[in-house]
Design a protein around this motif. Sequence first.
Motif, PDB file in Angstrom:
ATOM      1  N   GLY A  28      -3.398   8.843  11.491  1.00 15.77           N
ATOM      2  CA  GLY A  28      -4.085   8.000  10.504  1.00 15.77           C
ATOM      3  C   GLY A  28      -3.326   7.956   9.187  1.00 15.77           C
ATOM      4  N   GLU A  29      -2.804   9.127   8.755  1.00 18.37           N
ATOM      5  CA  GLU A  29      -1.988   9.160   7.535  1.00 18.37           C
ATOM      6  C   GLU A  29      -0.722   8.322   7.714  1.00 18.37           C
ATOM      7  OE1 GLU A  29      -2.350  10.531   4.560  1.00 18.37           O
ATOM      8  OE2 GLU A  29      -4.351  11.347   4.949  1.00 18.37           O
ATOM      9  N   ALA A  30      -0.112   8.418   8.890  1.00 18.61           N
ATOM     10  CA  ALA A  30       1.095   7.632   9.151  1.00 18.61           C
ATOM     11  C   ALA A  30       0.791   6.144   9.094  1.00 18.61           C
ATOM     12  CB  ALA A  30       1.675   8.000  10.517  1.00 18.61           C
ATOM     13  N   LEU A  31      -0.321   5.736   9.711  1.00 20.72           N
ATOM     14  CA  LEU A  31      -0.687   4.324   9.714  1.00 20.72           C
ATOM     15  C   LEU A  31      -0.879   3.804   8.300  1.00 20.72           C
ATOM     16  CD1 LEU A  31      -1.517   1.744  11.169  1.00 20.72           C
ATOM     17  CD2 LEU A  31      -3.829   2.665  11.378  1.00 20.72           C
ATOM     18  N   MET A  32      -1.602   4.545   7.479  1.00 17.07           N
ATOM     19  CA  MET A  32      -1.825   4.105   6.106  1.00 17.07           C
ATOM     20  C   MET A  32      -0.515   4.065   5.313  1.00 17.07           C
ATOM     21  SD  MET A  32      -5.490   5.719   4.936  1.00 17.07           S
ATOM     22  CE  MET A  32      -5.144   7.403   5.492  1.00 17.07           C
ATOM     23  N   GLY A  33       0.356   5.058   5.533  1.00 15.45           N
ATOM     24  CA  GLY A  33       1.638   5.062   4.838  1.00 15.45           C
ATOM     25  C   GLY A  33       2.493   3.868   5.213  1.00 15.45           C
ATOM     26  N   PHE A  34       2.551   3.545   6.497  1.00 16.95           N
ATOM     27  CA  PHE A  34       3.330   2.391   6.939  1.00 16.95           C
ATOM     28  C   PHE A  34       2.748   1.093   6.394  1.00 16.95           C
ATOM     29  CE2 PHE A  34       4.646   5.055  10.795  1.00 16.95           C
ATOM     30  CZ  PHE A  34       5.896   5.335  10.257  1.00 16.95           C
ATOM     31  N   GLU A  35       1.416   0.994   6.362  1.00 19.85           N
ATOM     32  CA  GLU A  35       0.803  -0.220   5.829  1.00 19.85           C
ATOM     33  C   GLU A  35       1.069  -0.363   4.337  1.00 19.85           C
ATOM     34  OE1 GLU A  35      -3.276   0.036   6.954  1.00 19.85           O
ATOM     35  OE2 GLU A  35      -2.947  -1.017   8.860  1.00 19.85           O
TER      36      GLU A  35
END
Length: 940
Positions: A836-843
């Motif tokens: 989830g942290e990765a997804l938000m960072g990429f977005e």
Amino acid sequence: MTGQTTSRRQAVSQLLDVLSTGGGIRVVTGEPGCGRTAFLEHAARSFRAGPVRHLRADAASSARPLSGLHTVLRALGGGARALGDGTAGEVLADALRAAAGGSPLLVCVDDAHLWDAASRAALAHAAARVHAAGVRAGLLLTVPGHRPVDREWAALPLLRLGPLTPAEAARLVDDATDGAVDPGVREELVTEAEGNPALLLALLHRLSPAQLGGRRELPRPLADGEVLTAVAGGCLTGVPPDRAGLLLTAAAAARATGEPDADADLVLRAAGRAEEAGAAGPLPEVLVRAGGRIRFRSALLARAVYAGAPPDRRRAAHRALAESLAGPGGVPALLHRSWSVTGRARDLADGLAAAATDPAAGLPPGLRRRALTRAAELTPDDAERAHRYTAAAEQALLTGHPPEALRLLDAARSETAPAAVRGGAELLRGAVLLADGPVDDARESFLLAAALLATGRREAADTAVLGAADAAWAAGDPAACLQVLTPTGTTTAALGAGPAGTAVALAPTGDGVGAAAVEGGAGSGRATGAVTSPAGRSALLRDHRDGMRAVLLGRFDLAAAPLRRVVERGLHGNEPEPLLRSAAAALMLGEVTAARRAGARALAAARTLGRAALEPRALEYLAYAELRAGRHQLARTHAEEGLRTASRTGQRNTAAHHHAVLALAASIEGEKEVVAEHVAAALHTTRRHGLAQAAMLAQWAAARADLGAGRPREAADRLGPLVRPGARRGHFAVWMLAVPCFVEATALAGRPEHAPTVVEDFALWAACGADPQAPAQLLRCRALLATGDAADDLYLRALDRHEETAGDFERARTELLYGKWLRRRRRLREARARLGEALMGFERCGAHLWAQQAAAELRAGGAAPAESGGGELSRLTPQQLRIARRVAEGATNREVALSLSVSTRTVDYHLRNVFATLGVRSRVELVRLVGQAEKTGARL
């Protein structure tokens, strides 16, 4: 005329789309030779939605009232219809409505200005009526641009065909000659034609096959009076003989300043029409007066008027202008006097040179270049003439004209000139080639300059040494770079070489040194930067040399002090050249904040001082600094502007670096087509000019795009030769940046055994402290290669180190890899948190494909990723969002392409995908959808 260009084809496509859906009219215009007829013919061939009526106005019938109207009516199938009770416009509107029927209709009229006034008025009225009634009938009319638009059409939408871009003109040359033109000759032809396709083709027809192939010297001037008159002379028919002198005087006045216009009162006085000075009397229709200035409506026509006039009349016009100017000692007056004489004139040459180099004059570089060139032509002494040609070449380079600078340097060659003069010319030639030429040739020019300047001009010799090192750096030759930087009698062993492979990454190619060579070494002799004393300048050069040598040896302990002095000295002033040195030194030290500050100040100073050639270099340093800081979107913004300015100023080497930066940014955002386009553009130049650093960056971008798209095997295959030890290893200052991608690719592809050696090399680089991202990346690499549970602690330590640096992308990559590792060990709750942290960072950083990977991992772990907001628009990639927003703002596809530094073909591709993804069928629907998203606060 043949050879429609890509962007014009795109313009036709967009225009026909508008005309076929909503009807209306466009008046197409442009200067003589711009291709109005070819544009119209292509439009007629391209229209597939319905019937086309293609007409050409006939000057012979223009005297008959309504002759044009009857021609259109016959073409529409109505014969020579009687007007009946309706007006001419109403009759034509009815005819258009009937001919259109249920399908779109296109009527093309070439040279519509030749029709009678009543017919022109009827066309305008009919177009307005059918557009208001929603009839899908479009009219395309062409009129010349060297005269005012007829009053009947003055209020109609105008489409002015601008000049071809250099790339479009080069393609036209290749198409017309099957690629048989020598690249250097093609470049001269493109420059001389100034974007005019007819003139470009006329120049091609003038040259012999041997001249086109570069085997025989080109004629001078390349575009003479005969060629220019053949292209544009017909537009001067009908000009009264008593006004011909006024046209020549206006053309001669503009020639002195290089501006498209001139002082109206001056022109009228010199032309013997003093009674009209200050008045608003009528002028020949090819001229226009506004705001006290007078200019030709067509720049090509001004060139034709001047070149086609007899030499004695040109001299007389310049003499009259010189006598009419208030300041006889000013540069414009001296230039006019110089063009009124024949042969050499020492006194006049000395006066021009003195006025051009007077610091108090505040002349723009273009005018200074023109004055110094003319001074050189008038100078009888060989040595002084060579010196003045070199000084003129400096100004040509500063204003972004490398080919002109090289021509002036060729003219400066003189065996009898002193060594200092010849050395100054070679120093400048090296700077030109470093920005736009083979960098090995640049290095040899710098080395020759250093030898010629060694005895009399120590500071200039030191500058040449740094330039040679810069060229070797750009070529990826560390041994040659060290050899140049090592003082005579000193060995690298005595300096204590550090561990191999620890050179600085993403440091610039040294263009700032080349720029300083222009200002401080070649011909002007002016001081450079805030340190104005000779001792201060020498110390600055020595510090830069010593720091650069220590970096190459991996001795950052020895490099820090001299490079930091370079940074501080540059930041204490506001001159662009020392600021560029400061940015370069800061990047070597890994001091990204200082590099950004110095680069931004150098950019502002270059713009303020009118030194266009320095702008793309300052933007290159800014882009590199943002990449180092992990802010790829800011890097992209700087690189897009840098690419435009580099292309405008003829700096292909610098442009290649900007293409590489744009490819790297696009590889994060997952734009496959954009990455491929910029990689291809960068490699096209790097292979021809030997730019190893830019080539390595481009290849890295292509591999990272493979990795982002879930193709680790392809990424590993691409990067393996570039990062592993061996003859094919990439540029010594860049390869370690690609190591984290290579390690990730090999691990995901099931080949971890290929990575340990490069990881240990990367550890040496991370220990240098010059890359803020490297320590966390190193821990991530070790985690990828770890066995058992050892990776757990390494990933956590890597995330802790990420907290010390900016940039969402690298941290999100570590979170993604850690989340994958956790999920495969069934630690699903922890995995979901990390993913989830990765997804938000990429977005947050717009890494679309990488975000898709994180979302897929979340779904595989039993969690649905949260919606990011934005409705339908959230389904678009970052590049598609940018294109959709610009289209919604009303930009054409060509304008979008120019703003994003991509081709119109790429914009077409993405726009089709935008339409398909959003389910819209027209630009109107897209505008509506984007507008709704803006109102609801969705991300754009």
